[in-house]
Design an enzyme around this catalytic site. Structure first.
Site, PDB file in Angstrom:
ATOM      1  N   CYS A 136       0.471  -3.976  -3.778  1.00  0.00           N
ATOM      2  CA  CYS A 136       1.106  -5.236  -4.159  1.00  0.00           C
ATOM      3  C   CYS A 136       1.485  -5.961  -2.877  1.00  0.00           C
ATOM      4  O   CYS A 136       0.809  -5.796  -1.867  1.00  0.00           O
ATOM      5  CB  CYS A 136       2.307  -4.990  -5.074  1.00  0.00           C
ATOM      6  SG  CYS A 136       3.648  -4.058  -4.324  1.00  0.00           S
ATOM      7  N   LEU A 137       2.536  -6.732  -2.887  1.00  0.00           N
ATOM      8  CA  LEU A 137       2.930  -7.456  -1.677  1.00  0.00           C
ATOM      9  C   LEU A 137       3.674  -6.544  -0.701  1.00  0.00           C
ATOM     10  O   LEU A 137       3.371  -6.527   0.488  1.00  0.00           O
ATOM     11  CB  LEU A 137       3.802  -8.665  -2.032  1.00  0.00           C
ATOM     12  CG  LEU A 137       4.183  -9.580  -0.872  1.00  0.00           C
ATOM     13  CD1 LEU A 137       2.941 -10.240  -0.282  1.00  0.00           C
ATOM     14  CD2 LEU A 137       5.177 -10.632  -1.321  1.00  0.00           C
TER      15      LEU A 137
END
Length: 174
Positions: A136-137
């Site tokens: 993800c981020l």
């Protein structure tokens, strides 16, 4: 005195973990970190981390480093699933070879048929025995996706805790 507190608490850890209903191999979100922080505050408790690991259902080695992820991508030995929203991929970028399955769709996506998954997400659906790496981020959502996959019976699921931020930092250093 401190040793007595430690022994009393050692009986609490299993009860805390056993009081939860968990499928074999699934992790209990938040349990290890909250228990760990409490145990480590008790003076005189030795090997509290060992005690917690013994009762933890989280698979060992669930985290993947940047270097490991690069190797897995190059050898095509893992399915990399990015659980960010599509607008985030457009705005920030993607890890080459990853499949975008937003976190809110992971549970449903991993239960689709092979063709339906490929049509909806544009990649091969991982089997329960495949190596999957969630990204993800910054590692928060990928950990949630890992927990979901593990609860669905995926045995070799991992996550990249550095996420896109770590990936882009390493890639820009080259």
């Amino acid at each position: 005195m401190a040793l007595r507190r430690c022994w009393r608490f050692s009986g609490v850890v299993p009860r805390l973990l056993w009081s939860r209903t968990v499928q074999p191999g699934a992790s209990v979100p938040g349990v290890q970190s909250s228990v760990s922080s409490f145990v480590n505050t008790l003076p005189g408790c030795i090997n509290s981390e060992l005690l917690l690991r013994r009762f933890s259902s989280e698979p060992q080695g669930a985290d993947v480093s940047y270097e490991q992820l690069k190797q897995l991508l190059a050898s095509r030995k893992a399915v990399v699933i990015d659980v960010r929203e599509p607008w985030e991929l457009r705005e920030y970028g993607t890890i080459p070879g990853s499949i975008n399955v937003p976190l809110g769709q992971v549970n449903t996506a991993l239960q689709l048929g092979l063709e339906e998954f490929k049509e909806k997400y544009g990649g091969e659906m991982p089997q329960q025995t495949d190596n999957i790496v969630f990204s993800c981020l910054a590692g928060i959502r990928s950990k949630k996706a890992l927990d979901t996959a593990t609860s669905l019976g995926y045995k070799d699921a991992q996550h990249y805790p550095g996420g896109w931020q770590d990936w882009s930092t390493h890639e820009h250093q080259k």
